[in-house]
Structure formats: C-alpha cells, structure tokens
Scaffold this motif. Structure first.
Motif, PDB file in Angstrom:
ATOM      1  N   LEU A 165       0.804  -1.210   0.000  1.00  0.00           N
ATOM      2  CA  LEU A 165       0.000   0.000   0.000  1.00  0.00           C
ATOM      3  C   LEU A 165       0.844   1.270   0.000  1.00  0.00           C
ATOM      4  O   LEU A 165       0.327   2.358  -0.204  1.00  0.00           O
ATOM      5  N   GLY A 166       2.145   1.118   0.222  1.00  0.00           N
ATOM      6  CA  GLY A 166       3.015   2.277   0.148  1.00  0.00           C
ATOM      7  C   GLY A 166       3.252   2.738  -1.271  1.00  0.00           C
ATOM      8  O   GLY A 166       3.820   3.809  -1.502  1.00  0.00           O
ATOM      9  N   SER A 167       2.822   1.949  -2.245  1.00  0.00           N
ATOM     10  CA  SER A 167       3.003   2.286  -3.653  1.00  0.00           C
ATOM     11  C   SER A 167       1.649   2.414  -4.343  1.00  0.00           C
ATOM     12  O   SER A 167       0.899   1.443  -4.434  1.00  0.00           O
ATOM     13  N   TRP A 168       1.344   3.602  -4.835  1.00  0.00           N
ATOM     14  CA  TRP A 168       0.089   3.770  -5.568  1.00  0.00           C
ATOM     15  C   TRP A 168       0.115   2.971  -6.866  1.00  0.00           C
ATOM     16  O   TRP A 168      -0.940   2.550  -7.365  1.00  0.00           O
ATOM     17  N   VAL A 169       1.322   2.745  -7.399  1.00  0.00           N
ATOM     18  CA  VAL A 169       1.443   1.949  -8.626  1.00  0.00           C
ATOM     19  C   VAL A 169       0.989   0.516  -8.361  1.00  0.00           C
ATOM     20  O   VAL A 169       0.288  -0.089  -9.188  1.00  0.00           O
ATOM     21  N   ALA A 170       1.348  -0.027  -7.211  1.00  0.00           N
ATOM     22  CA  ALA A 170       0.935  -1.390  -6.856  1.00  0.00           C
ATOM     23  C   ALA A 170      -0.576  -1.472  -6.710  1.00  0.00           C
ATOM     24  O   ALA A 170      -1.215  -2.436  -7.157  1.00  0.00           O
ATOM     25  N   VAL A 171      -1.170  -0.472  -6.090  1.00  0.00           N
ATOM     26  CA  VAL A 171      -2.632  -0.450  -5.934  1.00  0.00           C
ATOM     27  C   VAL A 171      -3.304  -0.299  -7.293  1.00  0.00           C
ATOM     28  O   VAL A 171      -4.294  -0.972  -7.598  1.00  0.00           O
ATOM     29  N   GLY A 172      -2.757   0.587  -8.129  1.00  0.00           N
ATOM     30  CA  GLY A 172      -3.310   0.765  -9.470  1.00  0.00           C
ATOM     31  C   GLY A 172      -3.199  -0.490 -10.310  1.00  0.00           C
ATOM     32  O   GLY A 172      -4.123  -0.834 -11.058  1.00  0.00           O
ATOM     33  N   ARG A 173      -2.080  -1.192 -10.179  1.00  0.00           N
ATOM     34  CA  ARG A 173      -1.886  -2.445 -10.911  1.00  0.00           C
ATOM     35  C   ARG A 173      -2.909  -3.483 -10.481  1.00  0.00           C
ATOM     36  O   ARG A 173      -3.467  -4.212 -11.303  1.00  0.00           O
ATOM     37  N   THR A 174      -3.180  -3.532  -9.167  1.00  0.00           N
ATOM     38  CA  THR A 174      -4.168  -4.479  -8.653  1.00  0.00           C
ATOM     39  C   THR A 174      -5.549  -4.186  -9.231  1.00  0.00           C
ATOM     40  O   THR A 174      -6.247  -5.095  -9.699  1.00  0.00           O
ATOM     41  N   LEU A 175      -5.960  -2.922  -9.212  1.00  0.00           N
ATOM     42  CA  LEU A 175      -7.276  -2.563  -9.741  1.00  0.00           C
ATOM     43  C   LEU A 175      -7.352  -2.830 -11.235  1.00  0.00           C
ATOM     44  O   LEU A 175      -8.367  -3.344 -11.730  1.00  0.00           O
ATOM     45  N   TYR A 176      -6.297  -2.515 -11.949  1.00  0.00           N
ATOM     46  CA  TYR A 176      -6.272  -2.756 -13.398  1.00  0.00           C
ATOM     47  C   TYR A 176      -6.432  -4.250 -13.682  1.00  0.00           C
ATOM     48  O   TYR A 176      -7.185  -4.656 -14.577  1.00  0.00           O
ATOM     49  N   PHE A 177      -5.733  -5.068 -12.919  1.00  0.00           N
ATOM     50  CA  PHE A 177      -5.809  -6.522 -13.066  1.00  0.00           C
ATOM     51  C   PHE A 177      -7.228  -7.007 -12.757  1.00  0.00           C
ATOM     52  O   PHE A 177      -7.798  -7.817 -13.499  1.00  0.00           O
ATOM     53  N   LEU A 178      -7.810  -6.500 -11.672  1.00  0.00           N
ATOM     54  CA  LEU A 178      -9.145  -6.945 -11.273  1.00  0.00           C
ATOM     55  C   LEU A 178     -10.195  -6.599 -12.318  1.00  0.00           C
ATOM     56  O   LEU A 178     -11.154  -7.359 -12.528  1.00  0.00           O
ATOM     57  N   GLU A 179     -10.076  -5.460 -12.968  1.00  0.00           N
ATOM     58  CA  GLU A 179     -11.105  -4.988 -13.895  1.00  0.00           C
ATOM     59  C   GLU A 179     -10.922  -5.484 -15.321  1.00  0.00           C
ATOM     60  O   GLU A 179     -11.704  -5.125 -16.196  1.00  0.00           O
ATOM     61  N   GLN A 180      -9.905  -6.308 -15.537  1.00  0.00           N
ATOM     62  CA  GLN A 180      -9.741  -6.897 -16.862  1.00  0.00           C
ATOM     63  C   GLN A 180     -10.902  -7.837 -17.173  1.00  0.00           C
ATOM     64  O   GLN A 180     -11.302  -8.625 -16.326  1.00  0.00           O
ATOM     65  N   ASN A 181     -11.441  -7.738 -18.352  1.00  0.00           N
ATOM     66  CA  ASN A 181     -12.560  -8.552 -18.873  1.00  0.00           C
ATOM     67  C   ASN A 181     -13.731  -8.661 -17.895  1.00  0.00           C
ATOM     68  O   ASN A 181     -14.389  -9.693 -17.800  1.00  0.00           O
ATOM     69  N   GLY A 182     -14.006  -7.581 -17.168  1.00  0.00           N
ATOM     70  CA  GLY A 182     -15.169  -7.576 -16.288  1.00  0.00           C
ATOM     71  C   GLY A 182     -14.975  -6.675 -15.087  1.00  0.00           C
ATOM     72  O   GLY A 182     -14.008  -6.850 -14.338  1.00  0.00           O
ATOM     73  N   LEU A 183     -15.890  -5.724 -14.885  1.00  0.00           N
ATOM     74  CA  LEU A 183     -15.750  -4.767 -13.793  1.00  0.00           C
ATOM     75  C   LEU A 183     -16.343  -5.267 -12.482  1.00  0.00           C
ATOM     76  O   LEU A 183     -16.209  -4.604 -11.457  1.00  0.00           O
ATOM     77  N   GLN A 184     -16.999  -6.457 -12.518  1.00  0.00           N
ATOM     78  CA  GLN A 184     -17.680  -6.956 -11.325  1.00  0.00           C
ATOM     79  C   GLN A 184     -17.238  -8.380 -11.007  1.00  0.00           C
ATOM     80  O   GLN A 184     -16.782  -9.122 -11.880  1.00  0.00           O
ATOM     81  N   ASP A 185     -17.415  -8.746  -9.720  1.00  0.00           N
ATOM     82  CA  ASP A 185     -17.100 -10.118  -9.327  1.00  0.00           C
ATOM     83  C   ASP A 185     -18.272 -11.038  -9.649  1.00  0.00           C
ATOM     84  O   ASP A 185     -19.256 -10.616 -10.290  1.00  0.00           O
ATOM     85  N   ALA A 186     -18.187 -12.278  -9.205  1.00  0.00           N
ATOM     86  CA  ALA A 186     -19.209 -13.274  -9.556  1.00  0.00           C
ATOM     87  C   ALA A 186     -20.587 -12.911  -9.021  1.00  0.00           C
ATOM     88  O   ALA A 186     -21.612 -13.332  -9.575  1.00  0.00           O
ATOM     89  N   GLU A 187     -20.642 -12.112  -7.944  1.00  0.00           N
ATOM     90  CA  GLU A 187     -21.927 -11.741  -7.346  1.00  0.00           C
ATOM     91  C   GLU A 187     -22.410 -10.368  -7.802  1.00  0.00           C
ATOM     92  O   GLU A 187     -23.416  -9.864  -7.296  1.00  0.00           O
ATOM     93  N   GLY A 188     -21.691  -9.764  -8.741  1.00  0.00           N
ATOM     94  CA  GLY A 188     -22.124  -8.476  -9.273  1.00  0.00           C
ATOM     95  C   GLY A 188     -21.610  -7.255  -8.524  1.00  0.00           C
ATOM     96  O   GLY A 188     -22.027  -6.133  -8.793  1.00  0.00           O
ATOM     97  N   THR A 189     -20.709  -7.471  -7.576  1.00  0.00           N
ATOM     98  CA  THR A 189     -20.134  -6.347  -6.843  1.00  0.00           C
ATOM     99  C   THR A 189     -18.958  -5.777  -7.631  1.00  0.00           C
ATOM    100  O   THR A 189     -18.081  -6.535  -8.051  1.00  0.00           O
TER     101      THR A 189
END
Length: 214
Positions: free
Chosen positions: A19-43
């Motif tokens: 969490l000390g790196s905004w790049v790491a947080v941004g990379r995580t969000l970018y990875f999560l939102e690949q091919n779908g902005l929501q999880d299996a339950e729609g969140t």
C-alpha cells in the motif's frame, strides 16, 4: 486474461506493504477490472478494493482510487514507449503523473514528455513544474473560438485560475490526510506497545503470585 479465481487470490494477497506504492494499488485494480468490472456476485471490483484497503487499515476515498486508476492506466500504456518498465516506475509521484495525464489530453506530445520527466531519475520533475507546463500548454492550445471575444477570454482565464487553485487545494488536502494517517499509525503503534507492556506486567504479577502461594 485473469479468471475470477486469480482475481480473488490477488485481492486476498494484497498486503499492507504494497500500500506504500500507488502503482501497486493501481496495478491491482487494473488486473481486477480486466474482462469484467464486477465479481461473480455483481459487486464492482472497485468497491471490493476499497473494502480490502479499509480492512488493511488504510482506508482511502473513492475519489483517490479514481485518480489512481486513471493515472495508472496512463502510466501503464505509455511507460514502455519512454523506455521504462512498470517496475521502474514505482517511485513516480501520483500527483505528477496525474498532471501529465491531464496535459496529454491537451497535447499528447507534451503529455508524454511530461511523463518522461516524472520518471526521470535521480531528479524527477515536480508536480509544480508539470502543473505550470499544463496551464501554459492549455493556454496556447487552439480552441476554434474567436480570440477577440474579450468576455469569453475572461471566463476562460477565470476557469484556468480556478483549476489552478483546485490543484493546490487538492495537493494540500492529500498532504494533510497523509499526515493524519501517519499520526494514526503512530498512535496505533503506541497503543499496541502499551498493551504489550501491560500484558507482560500482568503475566509477571501472576507469576509472582503463584510463587508466593507456592
């Protein structure tokens, strides 16, 4: 493309150290939102990340994460063209990269040049330098309107001045929030230390009592 299981694992393994790196947080969000902005339950993954950060003791505002997302995408898409790997961009300041991204929307060449200046080591450009370049480039950008229209020019100048003040206020707010977070972390550390000492005293007292009774 990552599947849902990989995304869940990445979110679950996000640590406080990252969490000390905004790049790491941004990379995580970018990875999560690949091919779908929501999880299996729609969140939305965006909301899931916010909750994860809060659970790690580092709550942030949705507005800041939006800024992280926008800045990371700009960095990720253009750092290679400038001769940098993403890992080499860890030290880049988000305030500077965000301004470079805004400049890119006005003038792509100038925006890329500004991003390169943000990544330059050992003396990267400061946010103040990028901000000055942004307003200078914007004021010179063709807009297709009649430059002799004094009233319109006045409104434009006022808008630019207002945006400049907003940037300064946002920078000041982020600095104050960071100071508050550091103070809270220090207080939590002191509380944990005191609790540890109290626990030791209680343990020693109990041990002494047992010796006396024995």
């Amino acid at each position: 493309m990552p599947d849902l299981e990989e995304k869940e694992r990445m979110l679950a393994t996000l640590s406080r150290a990252q969490l000390g790196s905004w790049v790491a947080v941004g990379r995580t969000l970018y990875f999560l939102e690949q091919n779908g902005l929501q999880d299996a339950e729609g969140t939305p993954w965006f909301n899931r990340l916010l909750r994860r950060l809060e659970s790690l003791g580092q709550p942030v505002s949705p507005g800041h994460i939006y800024k992280v997302r926008r800045s990371f995408v700009f960095l990720f898409k253009n750092c290679g063209e400038l001769g940098y790997t993403l890992d080499q961009c860890e030290r880049a300041k988000i305030s500077s990269v965000e301004l470079a991204e805004r400049l890119f929307k006005v003038d792509q060449k100038a925006g890329l040049s500004a991003l390169g200046a943000c990544l330059r080591q050992p003396k990267p450009a400061t946010a103040a330098e990028i901000r000055e370049q942004y307003f200078q480039t914007r004021s010179q950008a063709p807009d297709g309107k009649n430059k002799r229209n004094t009233a319109w020019e006045s409104r434009k100048a006022n808008k630019v001045e207002l945006e400049s003040k907003e940037f300064c206020l946002l920078d000041d707010l982020e600095r104050r929030l960071a100071e508050m977070q550091r103070a809270m972390n220090e207080r939590e550390s002191k509380i944990e230390d005191l609790e540890g000492r109290l626990s030791k005293v209680e343990t020693d007292a109990k041990s002494s009592g047992d010796d006396v009774n024995g």
